[in-house]
Design an enzyme around this catalytic site. Structure first.
Site, short mmCIF file in Angstrom:
data_model
loop_
_atom_site.label_atom_id
_atom_site.label_comp_id
_atom_site.label_asym_id
_atom_site.label_seq_id
_atom_site.Cartn_x
_atom_site.Cartn_y
_atom_site.Cartn_z
N ASP A 182 0.85 -1.19 0.00
CA ASP A 182 0.00 0.00 0.00
C ASP A 182 0.89 1.25 0.00
O ASP A 182 2.04 1.20 0.45
CB ASP A 182 -0.87 0.05 1.27
CG ASP A 182 -1.84 -1.10 1.32
OD1 ASP A 182 -2.14 -1.67 0.26
OD2 ASP A 182 -2.28 -1.44 2.44
N1 URA Z 1 -1.17 -5.88 3.88
C1 URA Z 1 -1.70 -4.64 3.85
O1 URA Z 1 -2.76 -4.40 4.39
N2 URA Z 1 -1.00 -3.68 3.22
C2 URA Z 1 0.18 -3.90 2.62
O2 URA Z 1 0.76 -2.98 2.06
C3 URA Z 1 0.71 -5.19 2.67
C4 URA Z 1 0.01 -6.17 3.32
#
Ligand code: URA
Length: 312
Positions: A182
Site C-alpha cells: 500500500d
Molecule cells: N497488507 C496490507 O494491508 N497492506 C500492505 O501494504 C501489505 C500487506
C-alpha cells in the site's frame, strides 16, 4: 529508525533455527534483551541524534559501493551464452519452450535457421523467434526499503510518487515491483525484470513468507489476539497468520507472519476486530531482510540471494 524498531527488525531476521522463537512466549525474553540494549544505546546516544550525525552513520553503514556491489554483469567474459538462455532472458518464453522452438526450426541466428538446442550465441547476436527479433536482457534484482507515500504501480494517473522513481538510476532494464505494498506501507519491496521469478513469488500456490510490523491505534486485546491466531473469515476467504506476537508491552505493536499476498490483507485482518493500522512495515520478504538497508535505499541482490529465490 528508533532503537526499539531496529531491535525488532533484528529479531525478525529469519533463520531456520530462530523461526520457532517467533512466538508469544519468547517475546518476553526478547523484550528483556531489548530493554538491556535500549539502555546500552541510550548510554551511547544520551542526546537525540542530529541530522548530520544520522547522515554520518548512514554513510558509515551503507555506502554507494555496497549498494552497487552486485551490479556487475553475470555474463561470461566472452559474452557467449546458450541460445535458449538468450531467448528466455528476452522475456519471450522459458528455456524449455525456447528449446522446443529451436528444435521446431522457429529460431534464426544472424539470419540462419538453427535447430541445435546446444548452440551458443554472443549476447550481441541477432536472434529471431517466429520471424520477430528478440533482444537479450540481463535479469536485474533490486531490493528497496520503501518509504511511505510511494505507490507500487509502474505509473500513477493521479501523479503520486512511484517506487520506480527511487530506483531509476539503478539499471537501464525495465524493472517492476514484485507484488504490491500500500502507499502508506513501508519496508521490503523486490523489483526485477525476471517475469518467471515474479510469477513464482506472487502465485498463490507458492506465496512466500512475509513478516509485518504492525502499529495499531489501540492495544490489541488478548481475546482478539487469540481469535486472530486461530484464523478468521474475511470477505474473500479464511486467513490465519502463521505466527503472531506482541512487540511492545503496550500491546499496540504486533508482529505478524503471513504467506498471503491479498490486497490490504494485514489492514483488513485488524479492521475485522475494529482496530486501525496506523503504521505498517514489511520487515521480511521471502528470505530477505532489511538489514543494512535504510529507508528509501536500495541494493542489488547478491548472487546467493538470487539463487535462494530461484530455489523457492
Ligand atoms: N497488507 C496490507 O494491508 N497492506 C500492505 O501494504 C501489505 C500487506
Amino acid at each position: 529508525m528508533n532503537n526499539r524498531r531496529r531491535n525488532f527488525d533484528k529479531k525478525r531476521r529469519y533463520t531456520k533455527s530462530n523461526d520457532k522463537d517467533y512466538n508469544e512466549n519468547s517475546y518476553k525474553r526478547r523484550n528483556d534483551d531489548r530493554k538491556q540494549s535500549d539502555k546500552d544505546d541510550s548510554r551511547k546516544y544520551s542526546k537525540p541524534l542530529t541530522e548530520e550525525k544520522k547522515d554520518e552513520l548512514r554513510k558509515k553503514h551503507y555506502s554507494k559501493k555496497k549498494q552497487l556491489k552486485h551490479a556487475k554483469t553475470n555474463l561470461p567474459t566472452d559474452g557467449m551464452i546458450r541460445l535458449n538462455k538468450y531467448i528466455s532472458n528476452s522475456g519471450e518464453c522459458s528455456r524449455r519452450v525456447a528449446d522446443s522452438m529451436i528444435s521446431a526450426g522457429k529460431v534464426k541466428l544472424n539470419g540462419k535457421t538453427i535447430t541445435d538446442v546446444g548452440t551458443k550465441v554472443h549476447y550481441k547476436d541477432k536472434v529471431e523467434v517466429n520471424g520477430k527479433q528478440v533482444f537479450f536482457e540481463e535479469k536485474k534484482y533490486i531490493l528497496l526499503n520503501k518509504p511511505k507515500d510511494y505507490v507500487t504501480t509502474s505509473d500513477d494517473p493521479e501523479g503520486r510518487k512511484i517506487v520506480l522513481d527511487l530506483v531509476k538510476n539503478a539499471c537501464s532494464e525495465r524493472i517492476y515491483p514484485v507484488g504490491r505494498l500500500d502507499r502508506a506501507t513501508t519496508g521490503l519491496l523486490l523489483l526485477t525484470n525476471d517475469g518467471e521469478m515474479t510469477k513464482r513469488l506472487t502465485h498463490p500456490r507458492y506465496e512466500k513468507k512475509k513478516i509485518y510490523h504492525v502499529f495499531l491505534d489501540k492495544p490489541f486485546l488478548k481475546v482478539d489476539f487469540n481469535k486472530l491466531k486461530s484464523g478468521i473469515e474475511l470477505e474473500d476467504g479464511f486467513i490465519q497468520p502463521d505466527e503472531i506476537s506482541y512487540v511492545e508491552s503496550d500491546k499496540k505493536q504486533v508482529g505478524v507472519e503471513i504467506h498471503s499476498g491479498k490486497k490490504h490483507i494485514v489492514r483488513r485482518m485488524f479492521k475485522h476486530f475494529g482496530y486501525q493500522v496506523v503504521k505498517l512495515d514489511r520487515v521480511y520478504f521471502a528470505g530477505l531482510t532489511k538489514r543494512n538497508l535504510p529507508r528509501g535505499k536500495w541494493r542489488f541482490l547478491t548472487e546467493e540471494e538470487i539463487r535462494m529465490l530461484k530455489l523457492f
